[in-house]
Scaffold this active site. Structure first.
Site, PDB file in Angstrom:
ATOM      1  N   ASN A   9      39.222  45.244  36.219  1.00 41.18           N
ATOM      2  CA  ASN A   9      40.510  44.644  36.552  1.00 41.18           C
ATOM      3  C   ASN A   9      41.557  45.311  35.674  1.00 41.18           C
ATOM      4  O   ASN A   9      41.620  45.053  34.474  1.00 41.18           O
ATOM      5  CB  ASN A   9      40.466  43.131  36.281  1.00 41.18           C
ATOM      6  CG  ASN A   9      41.834  42.481  36.416  1.00 41.18           C
ATOM      7  OD1 ASN A   9      42.745  43.059  37.010  1.00 41.18           O
ATOM      8  ND2 ASN A   9      41.991  41.292  35.853  1.00 41.18           N
ATOM      9  N   TRP A  10      42.348  46.164  36.297  1.00 44.28           N
ATOM     10  CA  TRP A  10      43.337  46.928  35.515  1.00 44.28           C
ATOM     11  C   TRP A  10      44.524  46.073  35.085  1.00 44.28           C
ATOM     12  O   TRP A  10      45.355  46.526  34.301  1.00 44.28           O
ATOM     13  CB  TRP A  10      43.857  48.104  36.340  1.00 44.28           C
ATOM     14  CG  TRP A  10      42.903  49.254  36.482  1.00 44.28           C
ATOM     15  CD1 TRP A  10      41.570  49.276  36.139  1.00 44.28           C
ATOM     16  CD2 TRP A  10      43.206  50.553  36.984  1.00 44.28           C
ATOM     17  NE1 TRP A  10      41.030  50.512  36.408  1.00 44.28           N
ATOM     18  CE2 TRP A  10      42.021  51.315  36.929  1.00 44.28           C
ATOM     19  CE3 TRP A  10      44.365  51.152  37.484  1.00 44.28           C
ATOM     20  CZ2 TRP A  10      41.956  52.645  37.358  1.00 44.28           C
ATOM     21  CZ3 TRP A  10      44.321  52.469  37.912  1.00 44.28           C
ATOM     22  CH2 TRP A  10      43.120  53.208  37.845  1.00 44.28           C
ATOM     23  N   LYS A  11      44.642  44.879  35.630  1.00 37.34           N
ATOM     24  CA  LYS A  11      45.814  44.040  35.376  1.00 37.34           C
ATOM     25  C   LYS A  11      47.089  44.862  35.661  1.00 37.34           C
ATOM     26  O   LYS A  11      47.073  45.707  36.539  1.00 37.34           O
ATOM     27  CB  LYS A  11      45.805  43.476  33.956  1.00 37.34           C
ATOM     28  CG  LYS A  11      44.479  42.801  33.594  1.00 37.34           C
ATOM     29  CD  LYS A  11      44.560  42.098  32.271  1.00 37.34           C
ATOM     30  CE  LYS A  11      43.173  41.692  31.803  1.00 37.34           C
ATOM     31  NZ  LYS A  11      43.103  40.289  31.454  1.00 37.34           N
ATOM     32  N   HIS A  93      42.266  34.458  39.660  1.00 33.79           N
ATOM     33  CA  HIS A  93      42.154  34.889  38.260  1.00 33.79           C
ATOM     34  C   HIS A  93      42.955  33.909  37.397  1.00 33.79           C
ATOM     35  O   HIS A  93      44.011  33.427  37.810  1.00 33.79           O
ATOM     36  CB  HIS A  93      42.700  36.314  38.115  1.00 33.79           C
ATOM     37  CG  HIS A  93      42.409  36.912  36.779  1.00 33.79           C
ATOM     38  ND1 HIS A  93      43.132  36.594  35.657  1.00 33.79           N
ATOM     39  CD2 HIS A  93      41.453  37.786  36.377  1.00 33.79           C
ATOM     40  CE1 HIS A  93      42.639  37.255  34.625  1.00 33.79           C
ATOM     41  NE2 HIS A  93      41.619  37.988  35.030  1.00 33.79           N
ATOM     42  N   GLU A 165      34.849  33.227  34.287  1.00 29.69           N
ATOM     43  CA  GLU A 165      35.665  33.812  33.223  1.00 29.69           C
ATOM     44  C   GLU A 165      36.241  32.700  32.356  1.00 29.69           C
ATOM     45  O   GLU A 165      37.274  32.115  32.700  1.00 29.69           O
ATOM     46  CB  GLU A 165      36.815  34.619  33.832  1.00 29.69           C
ATOM     47  CG  GLU A 165      36.374  35.810  34.640  1.00 29.69           C
ATOM     48  CD  GLU A 165      37.447  36.877  34.655  1.00 29.69           C
ATOM     49  OE1 GLU A 165      37.175  37.986  34.190  1.00 29.69           O
ATOM     50  OE2 GLU A 165      38.578  36.590  35.089  1.00 29.69           O
ATOM     51  N   SER A 210      36.272  39.671  27.773  1.00 27.73           N
ATOM     52  CA  SER A 210      36.014  40.591  26.648  1.00 27.73           C
ATOM     53  C   SER A 210      34.644  41.265  26.725  1.00 27.73           C
ATOM     54  O   SER A 210      33.968  41.446  25.700  1.00 27.73           O
ATOM     55  CB  SER A 210      36.192  39.867  25.305  1.00 27.73           C
ATOM     56  OG  SER A 210      37.528  39.410  25.184  1.00 27.73           O
ATOM     57  N   GLY A 231      38.242  43.553  32.093  1.00 27.71           N
ATOM     58  CA  GLY A 231      39.672  43.837  32.020  1.00 27.71           C
ATOM     59  C   GLY A 231      39.953  45.044  31.146  1.00 27.71           C
ATOM     60  O   GLY A 231      39.797  46.193  31.562  1.00 27.71           O
ATOM     61  N   GLY A 232      40.331  44.787  29.909  1.00 27.83           N
ATOM     62  CA  GLY A 232      40.771  45.845  28.992  1.00 27.83           C
ATOM     63  C   GLY A 232      39.846  47.052  28.929  1.00 27.83           C
ATOM     64  O   GLY A 232      40.309  48.199  28.962  1.00 27.83           O
TER      65      GLY A 232
HETATM   66  C1  PEP Z   1      39.876  39.987  33.134  1.00 24.91           C
HETATM   67  O1  PEP Z   1      41.014  40.456  33.200  1.00 24.91           O
HETATM   68  O2  PEP Z   1      39.367  39.466  34.124  1.00 24.91           O
HETATM   69  C2  PEP Z   1      39.157  40.091  31.873  1.00 24.91           C
HETATM   70  C3  PEP Z   1      37.961  39.581  31.783  1.00 24.91           C
HETATM   71  O3  PEP Z   1      39.808  40.720  30.834  1.00 24.91           O
HETATM   72  P1  PEP Z   1      39.154  41.227  29.447  1.00 24.91           P
HETATM   73  O4  PEP Z   1      37.863  41.941  29.810  1.00 24.91           O
HETATM   74  O5  PEP Z   1      40.163  42.118  28.861  1.00 24.91           O
HETATM   75  O6  PEP Z   1      38.861  40.017  28.636  1.00 24.91           O
END
Ligand code: PEP
Length: 247
Positions: A9-11, A93, A165, A210, A231-232
């Protein structure tokens, strides 16, 4: 056997120039060991399609309108996602639920729209830290799941992916332990099984919050964790490839 799935998920990150190297590295580096996809910002769908077609990496979006078409300024329909051959779309989300006030009813409407348009919804559920501390984790995720079961029918989950999540783990560097995550995944699968055991056995439930190369293997080894929503770490080719390798 459920095939593992890792979704990036590039956000709201990216640029045409930066995406180019990331998408090319993923297209070249991802093999057939698991299903892999990246959910990119809308303007980059064309670029994702152009650079990932023919590779083992699918692509998708991070949201979709519940409406088919019309005077809905700023919205993007599922037909538009299908025009760019999107395989997946994130729905519900926590950043949409919290920052854009998306409630369970809207999530249900968006899941229906995605399915009607032939794009697989990745339906996100999860509790906040305050809810976990208050012992409400099960009640919150079951409420979010039940809304989909009631509104769309259990058969919808035959063509969908679920993502657990915990909100307190998203973008915080704080990951649920494999045992904490497994407990909720088992709860969610059990809940679906009360409606249809076969759908529950086939349903892929991703963990998100994370996920990184260092913790992916332990999470993905849990019996009810079928991959990750990342995500990140999905913005860094080597890190995302290492997470995929952990499958
Ligand atoms: C997400 O954006 O769905 C996510 C899980 O972000 P991150 O991995 O950065 O916590």
């Amino acid at each position: 056997m459920r095939r593992k799935l890792v979704v990036g998920n590039w956000k709201m990150y990216g640029s045409v120039a930066g995406n180019d190297s990331l998408l090319k590295a993923l297209g070249a580096g991802v093999g057939q060991g698991a299903d892999v996809a990246v959910c990119v910002p809308f303007p980059y769908l064309y670029q994702a399609q152009a650079l990932l077609s023919g590779s083992a990496v699918a692509w998708g979006a991070q949201d979709v309108s519940a409406q088919g078409q019309g005077a809905f300024t700023g919205e993007v329909s599922v037909a538009m996602l299908a025009d760019f051959a999107c395989s997946y779309v994130l729905i519900g989300h926590s950043e949409r639920r919290t920052l854009h006030a998306e409630d369970d009813a809207l999530v249900v409407a968006k899941v229906k729209a995605a399915l009607a348009g032939g794009v697989c919804p990745v339906i996100c559920v999860g509790e906040t830290l305050a809810e976990r501390d208050a012992g409400q984790t099960a009640a919150v995720v079951v409420r979010q799941l039940d809304a989909v079961l009631r509104g769309c029918g259990v058969e919808a989950l035959d063509k969908a992916v679920l993502a657990y999540e915990p909100v307190w783990a998203i973008g915080t560097g704080r990951t649920a332990s494999p045992e904490q995550a497994q407990e909720v995944h088992a709860l969610l699968r059990g809940r679906v099984a009360t409606a249809d055991a076969e759908v529950a056995a086939k349903l892929r439930i991703l963990y998100g919050g994370s996920v990184k190369a260092a913790n992916a293997q332990a999470l993905f080894a849990q019996p009810d964790i079928d991959g990750g929503l990342v995500g990140g770490a999905s913005l860094v080719a080597d890190e995302f490839l290492a997470i995929i390798a952990a499958v």
